[in-house]
Write an enzyme that holds these catalytic residues in place. Structure first.
Site, short mmCIF file in Angstrom:
data_model
loop_
_atom_site.label_atom_id
_atom_site.label_comp_id
_atom_site.label_asym_id
_atom_site.label_seq_id
_atom_site.Cartn_x
_atom_site.Cartn_y
_atom_site.Cartn_z
N ASP A 336 19.36 -5.41 43.85
CA ASP A 336 20.31 -6.45 43.49
C ASP A 336 20.28 -7.60 44.50
OD1 ASP A 336 22.64 -7.36 41.88
OD2 ASP A 336 23.73 -7.02 43.76
N GLU A 373 15.70 -8.50 42.00
CA GLU A 373 16.44 -9.42 41.14
C GLU A 373 16.35 -10.82 41.73
OE1 GLU A 373 20.91 -10.47 39.50
OE2 GLU A 373 20.62 -9.65 41.50
#
Length: 604
Positions: A336, A373
């Site tokens: 993330d 990401e």
């Protein structure tokens, strides 16, 4: 007019013992007197003469060949072609002809040997937001425990599966989806054709999205706890499915014992300058913790701390390693906001720590798939090999949105034609090796965006075009849960609706299209491993071909009215007996007759 043809796959690139044979095809008039293969050895540019071959691969096609020595040098073999006449020169690269030498990172590139996960390019991924996919029965009482959610300033809300999603308390509203629910629905996913799952965060956290981690070493009881993840891992392995987790290592939640904003007695860093975890976070002079993008509930982790580094990735039982080992045996991590991770409350030394995470993962599980990401340009990380792949927003999702939905990531109007769309996609992937292109994580939408169906608005008829594109473009296709049955929704929280399990609420024709395209992809080596050449891109029409040895897959996307397209002469299309596998376009002697708002796929 001179034309050149090359893709970084067979028949143009073949390994022969300790040599890599590189072939360039030429057609047309005014051929060059000489061609040099520009390559490099340990970052030093070298020029290797290419030799004209006596035999022609096709009538009217001339082949030139040279060899790259594989006995030494770095695994990423970059190269381009320098065409020479007595009075001029031209360069040929993935983006075509140029009068200038190419930038080093925008040449053809193949990885020999390829050290990335070999299984990734063959997968059909499916992204699941656990609370909204499937609710198991019976349930443990702990799964429906109501507690106070400090970040929202209220108790969490429990809703029935069929209640509508509202904007109120989006991060505190639970529908009861869990990991055993996913296990129960694996036969559905198998029927669709899914081979790998990517789960949004599953570790203990107070919010519904779980990006505010409270405990990295245990699965949230709302999702069924550690036992439910073990059962899901066992069940996916029984079906030959891969399983990738979401790693939130840029920040923790403020309720984590390390931080303890709410004074639960753990000795956390928030209120205790003497805390053993104080240097795991960054604080301003007034004692305020630095957080992620202004969210106080998400304090940034500070990788200046050696003990934090050991806990997250370097230590033998670090969090990164723990979930890749038995009994969990996860197949990888999605990282993330990985580009923002770093030191002193920012992204200082980011690359060093991302590389450390990936290195730790690969030491533990050599075939682990590490996906970063990035909403922006991810090539800096990919070219440094600190990730296997990135969520391909910049190289796939956003240009596709612009062409089919006329919008960008800010939901501002964006009108682009086919030529602009293809230039965007081709420019982005020109900076990646062929193997990296095949591992890029392609999606139409995700938990962080509006659903593509909703973005289309009145252009909903274009939805099947995007589905065909997803499964035929280079990269790993990933379906965001519910897209295959027509789930819609604006941005968070509306893109996170519960899955509509009643058949009468599903778009069965769309589901069938997903099934057909998945089946086509599984049957075609060219779609999973082939090179990609754009043949035509004007106004409303995009045509590209996937190539691997003698295999060909031709794809035509038409977002506008019915039309005829005359394809430019290409050796990729010669002597091919085409069979239409999807759609209703017709191909006759290099002329495409395309229905309005259509996608057609031909295979040889």
């Amino acid at each position: 007019m001179l034309n050149a043809w090359h893709l970084p796959v067979p028949p143009f690139v073949k390994q022969s013992k300790d040599q890599l044979l590189i072939t360039l095809w030429l057609t047309g008039e005014d051929p060059p007197q000489r061609i040099m293969l520009r390559t490099e050895h340990d970052n030093e540019e070298m020029s290797v003469p290419m030799h004209k071959q006596r035999s022609q691969p096709q009538p009217g096609v001339t082949a030139w060949r040279a060899a790259i020595d594989l006995s030494s040098g770095q695994p990423r073999r970059r190269y381009s072609f320098k065409l020479l006449w007595h009075d001029r020169q031209r360069w040929f690269t993935p983006q075509g002809f140029s009068r200038m030498p190419p930038a080093r990172l925008e040449q053809f590139a193949v990885d020999v040997p390829d050290i990335g996960p070999q299984w990734a390019a063959d997968q059909i991924f499916y992204q699941i937001f656990p609370d909204r996919f499937a609710r198991s029965l019976p349930r443990e009482a702990e799964q429906d425990h109501v507690y106070y959610h400090h970040a929202a300033g209220q108790e969490i809300i429990l809703r029935d599966w069929d209640e509508p999603v509202t904007a109120q308390a989006g991060g505190s509203t639970f529908y009861g989806g869990d990991l055993d629910g996913i296990s129960e629905k694996l036969p559905y996913l198998k029927k669709l054709g899914v081979t790998a799952l990517y789960l949004n965060p599953v570790f203990k956290a107070p919010s519904v999205h779980k990006y505010d981690t409270e405990d990295y070493r245990h699965v949230d009881p709302q999702f069924g706890g550690d036992g439910a993840l073990l059962r899901l891992r066992h069940n996916t392995q029984q079906l030959g499915m891969r399983l990738v987790l979401d790693g939130v290592f840029n920040h923790s939640g403020d309720s984590h014992a390390w931080f303890d904003r709410h004074n639960r007695g753990t000795g956390g860093a928030c209120h205790n300058p003497e805390s053993p975890w104080r240097d795991w976070y960054s604080f301003s002079d007034d004692g305020t913790a630095l957080d992620w993008l202004g969210y106080a509930s998400l304090p940034k982790l500070d990788y200046q701390s050696e003990s934090l580094v050991n806990e997250i990735y370097r230590g033998e039982d670090s969090i990164v390693r723990h979930w890749l080992k038995a009994p969990w045996n996860m197949d990888g991590w999605r990282l993330d906001v990985v580009h923002m991770l770093g030191e002193a409350g920012g992204a200082r030394n980011n690359m060093q720590h991302v590389a450390g995470i990936t290195e730790a993962a690969k030491e533990t599980q050599p075939e682990a798939y590490i996906v970063g990401e990035h909403f922006g340009d991810a090539r800096q990380w990919l070219q440094a090999d600190v990730e296997d792949a990135a969520m391909n927003y910049r190289g796939f999702t956003f240009p596709l949105w612009g062409f089919l939905a006329n919008t960008d990531i800010s939901y501002d109007p964006q009108q682009i034609d086919a030529q602009t769309c293809m230039a965007w996609m081709d420019n982005y992937r020109a900076g990646l090796s062929h193997q990296q292109q095949l591992r890029m994580f392609n999606q139409l939408d995700s938990h962080d965006t509006a659903r593509f169906k909703t973005l289309l608005g009145r252009d909903i008829a274009r939805l099947p075009l995007a589905v065909v594109w997803l499964f035929t473009w280079p990269g790993v296709p990933c379906i965001y849960y519910g897209d295959e049955v027509g789930l819609d929704g604006k941005n968070d929280p509306f893109c996170r609706k519960p899955f509509p399990w009643q058949v009468e609420k599903q778009d069965t024709a769309l589901f069938a299209l997903y099934q057909r395209m998945i089946a086509l992809r599984k049957k075609s080596q060219a779609l999973r491993h082939g090179g990609c050449q754009v043949l035509y891109a004007e106004d409303n029409v995009v045509v590209f071909v996937r190539v691997l040895n003698q295999q060909r897959v031709l794809v035509a996307i038409n977002r506008g009215e019915a039309c005829e397209v005359v394809l430019p002469a290409s050796p990729f299309l010669n002597a091919v007996q085409w069979q239409c596998k999807e759609g209703h376009g017709q191909l006759t002697d290099g002329i495409l007759a395309l229905p309005a708002i259509s996608a057609t796929v031909w295979m040889n």
